[in-house]
Design an enzyme around this catalytic site. Structure first.
Site, PDB file in Angstrom:
ATOM      1  N   ARG A  85      -2.528  -1.374  -5.816  1.00 31.03           N
ATOM      2  CA  ARG A  85      -3.028  -2.552  -4.930  1.00 31.03           C
ATOM      3  C   ARG A  85      -4.422  -2.261  -4.201  1.00 31.03           C
ATOM      4  NH1 ARG A  85       0.561  -5.841  -0.954  1.00 31.03           N
ATOM      5  NH2 ARG A  85       0.844  -3.756  -0.116  1.00 31.03           N
ATOM      6  N   ARG A 142      -4.734  -0.121   1.011  1.00 35.83           N
ATOM      7  CA  ARG A 142      -4.262  -0.168   2.372  1.00 35.83           C
ATOM      8  C   ARG A 142      -3.559   1.357   2.668  1.00 35.83           C
ATOM      9  NH1 ARG A 142      -0.634  -5.632   2.359  1.00 35.83           N
ATOM     10  NH2 ARG A 142       0.898  -4.275   3.284  1.00 35.83           N
ATOM     11  N   ARG A 202       8.769   1.710   4.102  1.00 36.65           N
ATOM     12  CA  ARG A 202       8.556   0.202   4.169  1.00 36.65           C
ATOM     13  C   ARG A 202       9.885  -0.411   3.465  1.00 36.65           C
ATOM     14  NH1 ARG A 202       3.133  -0.634   1.712  1.00 36.65           N
ATOM     15  NH2 ARG A 202       3.674  -3.038   1.825  1.00 36.65           N
ATOM     16  N   LYS A 217       4.435 -11.411  -3.154  1.00 36.45           N
ATOM     17  CA  LYS A 217       4.621 -12.611  -2.293  1.00 36.45           C
ATOM     18  C   LYS A 217       2.896 -13.014  -1.930  1.00 36.45           C
ATOM     19  CE  LYS A 217       6.637 -10.236   1.136  1.00 36.45           C
ATOM     20  NZ  LYS A 217       6.750  -8.818   0.399  1.00 36.45           N
ATOM     21  N   ARG A 226      11.225 -11.460   9.088  1.00 37.07           N
ATOM     22  CA  ARG A 226      11.522 -10.316   8.425  1.00 37.07           C
ATOM     23  C   ARG A 226      12.882  -9.495   9.172  1.00 37.07           C
ATOM     24  NH1 ARG A 226       6.240  -8.637   6.647  1.00 37.07           N
ATOM     25  NH2 ARG A 226       6.451  -6.730   5.323  1.00 37.07           N
TER      26      ARG A 226
HETATM   27  P1  AP5 Z   1       1.273  -8.404  -3.401  1.00 38.46           P
HETATM   28  O1  AP5 Z   1       0.944  -9.867  -3.613  1.00 38.46           O
HETATM   29  O2  AP5 Z   1       0.276  -7.865  -2.399  1.00 38.46           O
HETATM   30  O3  AP5 Z   1       2.610  -8.077  -2.861  1.00 38.46           O
HETATM   31  P2  AP5 Z   1       3.310  -8.701  -1.463  1.00 38.46           P
HETATM   32  O4  AP5 Z   1       4.713  -8.988  -1.698  1.00 38.46           O
HETATM   33  O5  AP5 Z   1       2.644  -9.541  -0.721  1.00 38.46           O
HETATM   34  O6  AP5 Z   1       3.335  -7.082  -0.931  1.00 38.46           O
HETATM   35  P3  AP5 Z   1       3.105  -6.432   0.754  1.00 38.46           P
HETATM   36  O7  AP5 Z   1       2.797  -4.980   0.578  1.00 38.46           O
HETATM   37  O8  AP5 Z   1       1.788  -7.209   1.327  1.00 38.46           O
HETATM   38  O9  AP5 Z   1       4.133  -7.040   1.310  1.00 38.46           O
HETATM   39  P4  AP5 Z   1       4.788  -6.232   2.602  1.00 38.46           P
HETATM   40  O10 AP5 Z   1       5.604  -7.400   2.986  1.00 38.46           O
HETATM   41  O11 AP5 Z   1       5.267  -5.254   2.730  1.00 38.46           O
HETATM   42  O12 AP5 Z   1       3.473  -6.416   3.681  1.00 38.46           O
HETATM   43  P5  AP5 Z   1       2.966  -7.321   4.809  1.00 38.46           P
HETATM   44  O13 AP5 Z   1       1.283  -7.400   4.875  1.00 38.46           O
HETATM   45  O14 AP5 Z   1       3.653  -8.503   4.942  1.00 38.46           O
HETATM   46  O15 AP5 Z   1       1.118  -7.493  -4.624  1.00 38.46           O
HETATM   47  C1  AP5 Z   1       1.187  -6.125  -4.635  1.00 38.46           C
HETATM   48  C2  AP5 Z   1       0.304  -5.876  -5.742  1.00 38.46           C
HETATM   49  O16 AP5 Z   1       1.104  -6.123  -7.250  1.00 38.46           O
HETATM   50  C3  AP5 Z   1      -1.052  -6.104  -5.928  1.00 38.46           C
HETATM   51  O17 AP5 Z   1      -1.905  -5.301  -6.260  1.00 38.46           O
HETATM   52  C4  AP5 Z   1      -1.036  -7.247  -7.000  1.00 38.46           C
HETATM   53  O18 AP5 Z   1      -2.236  -7.411  -7.293  1.00 38.46           O
HETATM   54  C5  AP5 Z   1      -0.036  -6.813  -8.045  1.00 38.46           C
HETATM   55  N1  AP5 Z   1       0.630  -7.925  -8.527  1.00 38.46           N
HETATM   56  C6  AP5 Z   1       0.981  -8.983  -7.894  1.00 38.46           C
HETATM   57  N2  AP5 Z   1       1.798  -9.668  -8.617  1.00 38.46           N
HETATM   58  C7  AP5 Z   1       1.871  -9.059  -9.983  1.00 38.46           C
HETATM   59  C8  AP5 Z   1       2.544  -9.306 -11.122  1.00 38.46           C
HETATM   60  N3  AP5 Z   1       3.042 -10.617 -11.480  1.00 38.46           N
HETATM   61  N4  AP5 Z   1       2.281  -8.482 -12.251  1.00 38.46           N
HETATM   62  C9  AP5 Z   1       1.708  -7.402 -11.964  1.00 38.46           C
HETATM   63  N5  AP5 Z   1       1.075  -7.095 -10.741  1.00 38.46           N
HETATM   64  C10 AP5 Z   1       1.158  -7.612  -9.740  1.00 38.46           C
HETATM   65  O19 AP5 Z   1       3.227  -6.420   6.012  1.00 38.46           O
HETATM   66  C11 AP5 Z   1       2.633  -5.171   6.570  1.00 38.46           C
HETATM   67  C12 AP5 Z   1       3.169  -4.566   7.581  1.00 38.46           C
HETATM   68  O20 AP5 Z   1       2.886  -5.233   8.646  1.00 38.46           O
HETATM   69  C13 AP5 Z   1       4.660  -4.290   7.518  1.00 38.46           C
HETATM   70  O21 AP5 Z   1       5.041  -3.028   7.137  1.00 38.46           O
HETATM   71  C14 AP5 Z   1       5.076  -4.201   9.218  1.00 38.46           C
HETATM   72  O22 AP5 Z   1       4.871  -2.929   9.643  1.00 38.46           O
HETATM   73  C15 AP5 Z   1       3.974  -5.298   9.669  1.00 38.46           C
HETATM   74  N6  AP5 Z   1       4.688  -6.389   9.477  1.00 38.46           N
HETATM   75  C16 AP5 Z   1       4.306  -7.702   9.061  1.00 38.46           C
HETATM   76  N7  AP5 Z   1       4.881  -8.549   9.268  1.00 38.46           N
HETATM   77  C17 AP5 Z   1       5.952  -8.205   9.988  1.00 38.46           C
HETATM   78  C18 AP5 Z   1       7.143  -8.881  10.681  1.00 38.46           C
HETATM   79  N8  AP5 Z   1       7.492 -10.207  10.280  1.00 38.46           N
HETATM   80  N9  AP5 Z   1       7.822  -7.991  11.627  1.00 38.46           N
HETATM   81  C19 AP5 Z   1       7.638  -6.846  11.669  1.00 38.46           C
HETATM   82  N10 AP5 Z   1       6.730  -6.385  11.081  1.00 38.46           N
HETATM   83  C20 AP5 Z   1       5.853  -6.975  10.191  1.00 38.46           C
END
Ligand code: AP5
Length: 285
Positions: free
Chosen positions: A177, A210, A221, A59, A138
């Site tokens: 990542r 991270r 997660r 994402k 979420r």
């Molecule tokens: P990446 O693009 O970073 O993936 P992502 O889907 O953004 O993954 P996240 O882990 O950031 O999502 P998340 O939803 O768990 O984390 P968030 O920060 O929102 O890609 C991942 C890897 O793959 C990278 O290395 C990239 O280079 C590679 N890649 C991408 N596309 C590729 C492709 N096509 N081919 C190959 N490789 C590829 O949340 C973190 C934490 O914050 C949560 O766990 C929670 O504790 C808290 N939080 C955040 N928002 C909320 C909310 N709304 N409610 C409650 N808690 C929340």
């Protein structure tokens, strides 16, 4: 060529054009006391998108690639928490300290804390001329709160893009990542390697792994996603907003697929000309 603004926002310049790959997000990352230098786009029908999908599906990577093309802001709740985590201990509120503990364990931060944080940044959603929400909403509670906020302002979502990927690929993406400590750009040790080892291509910041990408946090997660976030797929399907996309292939292939679907959607709604995207101007990924 890539240049960096005073606050670390990377801009990429091409011959004869100036494509901003990431808009300034100071107000989103730092809260309402900060102002953004980015000027809202002048589209009659700005894109207001949510990116859904399991952790690690890509994402953040897609949001980064889409923002320049759609002329919108990338609003990630995870980035807000991480930015807060980098502040001095004395500058963090008790609610934020508690939120960071949830995050380290891989659990969802309670809805009340998330909503308070989003609500105080609501101008980024209501006034910024288009957005991509990444990592929010979420839970069904968060989705209802967002719906209410937007309805009150007579704004509607354009679409909810749901990225789908097999579990083993998700785990591979998460464990490899690396994130830039300065501008938050995302890389992967094998799939999206930085030009220099552990150094960000955009701003020269150090890349780090991270804390919640450790194996035990990844398991928590993914469970939290299945329990609390996956039900949003049906929620947005029922509202006629869901755009499913298979997230296999390179980031460039996935962004091209996403842009095609968005173009189709805009054409169906009859506002394709205003929303016409800049994909043809974008570099090959
Ligand atoms: P990446 O693009 O970073 O993936 P992502 O889907 O953004 O993954 P996240 O882990 O950031 O999502 P998340 O939803 O768990 O984390 P968030 O920060 O929102 O890609 C991942 C890897 O793959 C990278 O290395 C990239 O280079 C590679 N890649 C991408 N596309 C590729 C492709 N096509 N081919 C190959 N490789 C590829 O949340 C973190 C934490 O914050 C949560 O766990 C929670 O504790 C808290 N939080 C955040 N928002 C909320 C909310 N709304 N409610 C409650 N808690 C929340």
């Amino acid at each position: 060529m890539t240049t960096v603004t005073a606050n670390g926002t990377p801009r990429r310049k091409f011959i004869g054009m100036n494509v901003i790959i990431k808009k300034d997000r100071s107000a989103w990352l730092q809260g309402p006391s900060a102002k953004c230098s980015a000027v809202p786009g002048e589209h009659k029908h700005p894109w207001r998108l949510i990116l859904l999908g399991a952790p690690g599906v890509g994402k953040g990577t897609q949001a980064e690639l889409l923002t320049g093309r759609l002329d919108v802001c990338h609003l990630s709740t995870g980035d807000v928490f991480r930015a807060a985590g980098e502040r001095l201990d004395r500058d963090q509120s008790p609610a934020m300290k508690e939120a960071l503990e949830y995050m380290r364990r891989g659990e969802l931060v309670p809805d009340s804390t998330v909503w308070e944080m989003v609500r105080e940044r609501s101008s980024c959603i209501l006034d910024c001329g288009g957005f991509i929400l990444d990592g929010f909403p979420r839970t069904l509670g968060q989705a209802e709160s967002l719906k209410e906020l937007m309805e009150k302002e007579k704004l509607s979502l354009s679409a909810v893009v749901n990225y789908e990927l097999p579990l083993d690929e998700i785990v591979r993406r998460l464990s490899g990542r690396r994130t830039c400590g300065k501008c938050k750009s995302v890389f992967h040790v094998t799939e999206r390697r930085p030009k220099a080892e552990a150094v960000c291509d955009h701003c020269g910041g150090r890349l780090y792994q991270r804390e919640d990408d450790r194996p035990e946090a990844i398991t928590v997660r993914l469970e939290a996603y299945e329990r609390s976030t996956a039900p949003l797929i049906q929620f947005y399907k029922d509202l006629g907003l869901l755009l499913p996309i298979v997230a296999t292939g390179s980031p460039g292939e996935i962004v091209a697929q996403t842009m095609d679907k968005l173009d189709e959607l805009a054409a169906q709604r009859g506002d394709g000309d205003d929303r016409r995207t800049t994909l043809h101007l974008a570099p090959k990924l």
